[in-house]
Design a protein around this motif. Structure first.
Motif, mmCIF file in Angstrom:
data_model
loop_
_atom_site.group_PDB
_atom_site.id
_atom_site.type_symbol
_atom_site.label_atom_id
_atom_site.label_comp_id
_atom_site.label_asym_id
_atom_site.label_seq_id
_atom_site.Cartn_x
_atom_site.Cartn_y
_atom_site.Cartn_z
ATOM 1 N N LYS A 35 29.178 -12.246 -8.148
ATOM 2 C CA LYS A 35 29.513 -12.610 -9.454
ATOM 3 C C LYS A 35 31.800 -12.598 -9.439
ATOM 4 N N ARG A 40 34.357 -9.905 -12.258
ATOM 5 C CA ARG A 40 34.054 -8.361 -11.669
ATOM 6 C C ARG A 40 34.806 -7.073 -12.314
ATOM 7 N N GLU A 43 33.960 -6.254 -15.396
ATOM 8 C CA GLU A 43 33.087 -5.238 -15.939
ATOM 9 C C GLU A 43 33.686 -3.758 -16.270
#
Length: 460
Positions: A35, A40, A43
């Motif tokens: 990723k 990131r 998320e």
């Protein structure tokens, strides 16, 4: 904001976004598990830590700008265009980069924990708008002594930091790592050693930078904000407790009379930001008075005095909560026997860990499943061997700078950036921490159905 173990960094970012009018936060992040840095950061929208923030400010994370970098790289791995942006825009640096593994090869720990600190100092010296630099260390950076005050301790290093970094550059990785026992000397692991070296860098190379050093004890679950009991990793006492809660860890070498030196993560973020404010204020005052740069202020953040607790209290609190904080994957009734005698602990593992482990693995083989318990116990025992000195030995701390910082804050700021451990209700806080462990770290979602099944299993 340099990259680090996720919990403190994200807590500081959340606090800044929720309680201040910060325009931009530049976070040094590296791609991970396929990723990129944007993915990131995206998320974080699903992380419980940010729920309160995003309800009030749905676009808050748009103010977080990911900077592609890696503290293991020689020049932090930052692109020239990103470096130029940071030099133009940054006013506050919170340097929390660390590998917290106790068994990291020396060259890896040195690159991330020490060399990256030098790189951050060099970068900060080129920032014309900089008002404060907060270096996040650890309360155990000087664990070779057992009473720690708020000063630097270069006398306990076998070799000064510049020489160690020079050795890293000139020697092969293999040869440098073989020198670890000599370089570490009395330090128990590469983590504490390289954090001590990083502190020496701050003391000798910060120059006229407005810098302070923050030394938190073991960082555990949040106390009050933004949610109680939030935690996202298995480090320190929570790792021990988690092993007990799932019924795998049943005996450990622990000195029950030793102080439990751990602190809530929200207190850490509040103190780090308060220390940044005080550092900037003191630097401005010195500038007005044309005073010489002061020695960096050190903030030891550890429970002290009458409101500190011992391992015995922590373990008793955990026992009281074991029927309320149930993990669905629990395989045995949670309990923990402790001893200060290492050979007795080793003997007890045969009866409490290895024999049950072999029997469970045998049952798994009979059922056609892959055995796993002995492999798990092998990992547990290696981790305990690494942590053993911190479970058995005792440290005391002095915290005058933290006390003075609290006293100079207004009542409004004390409420907004609360880090006062003297008023912490340990009984209530530990209940929240245990419950948070079950909610946020359980591999199986906690539902009414899983709790009912766990209670039935406990009764058996």
């Amino acid at each position: 904001m340099a990259n680090t173990a996720a919990q403190p960094k994200r807590m500081i970012i959340e606090k800044l976004l929720r309680e201040t009018e910060v325009k931009r936060i530049y976070a040094l992040i590296r791609p991970k598990r396929g990723k990129n840095i944007q993915e990131r950061i995206a998320e974080w929208k699903t992380v419980p830590l940010f729920e309160v923030l995003l309800k009030a400010k749905p676009d808050a994370l748009d103010r977080v700008i990911g900077i592609n970098g890696d503290c293991a790289e020689p020049d932090l791995g930052i692109r020239a265009v990103d470096r130029k942006l940071l030099l133009q825009q940054v006013e506050l640096v919170v340097h929390s980069a660390a590998t917290v593994s106790f068994v990291e090869p020396l060259h890896v720990a040195l690159d991330i924990n020490t060399r990256a600190t030098r790189c951050m100092l060099q970068l900060a010296k080129q920032m014309p708008r900089l008002v404060a630099f907060v270096h996040i260390s650890t309360a155990y950076s000087n664990c070779v002594i057992h009473h720690i005050t708020d000063r630097f301790y270069p006398e306990h290093l076998s070799c000064n930091v510049s020489q160690v970094l020079q050795l890293r550059e000139t020697l092969s990785t293999d040869l440098f790592d073989r020198m670890a026992p000599t370089l570490l000397d009395r330090f128990p692991n590469t983590y504490t050693y390289t954090k001590a070296l990083a502190e020496q860098l701050i003391a000798t190379e910060a120059g006229d930078l407005p810098v302070c050093v923050f030394r938190p004890a073991a960082i555990v679950a949040s106390h009050k904000e933004p949610v109680t009991g939030w935690i996202d990793n298995l480090y320190g006492p929570i790792a021990l407790l988690y092993g007990v809660a799932i019924g795998v860890l049943r005996v450990a070498p622990v000195n029950k009379q030793a102080p439990s030196n751990f602190v809530p993560v929200d207190g850490c973020s509040n103190l780090a930001l308060a220390a940044a404010w005080k550092t900037a204020e003191d630097a401005e005052q010195r500038r007005k008075n044309s005073a010489v740069p002061a020695t960096p202020t050190i903030y030891n953040y550890v429970p002290t005095g009458e409101n500190s607790i011992r391992h015995e209290y922590f373990m008793r609190a955990a026992e009281n909560e074991r029927t309320d904080c149930l993990l669905p994957q629990c395989i045995w009734y949670p309990f923990l026997h402790t001893t200060k005698i290492v050979w007795l602990y080793k003997l007890a593992t045969i009866f409490y860990h290895l024999i049950p482990g072999y029997l469970i693995d045998l049952a798994l083989r009979v059922r056609g499943q892959k055995p796993r318990m002995i492999r798990i116990y092998d990992k547990i025992h290696k981790n305990i061997d690494v942590l053993q000195s911190f479970l058995l030995e005792s440290w005391t701390f002095e915290t005058p700078n933290v006390d003075r910082l609290w006293q100079c804050m207004s009542p409004v700021d004390q409420q907004l950036f609360d880090f006062n451990l003297n008023s912490l209700n340990w009984e209530k806080y530990l209940q929240q921490a245990f419950f948070g462990m079950c909610i946020y770290l359980s591999a199986v979602p906690i539902t009414e159905k899983t709790l009912k099944r766990s209670l039935q299993k406990m009764k058996r």
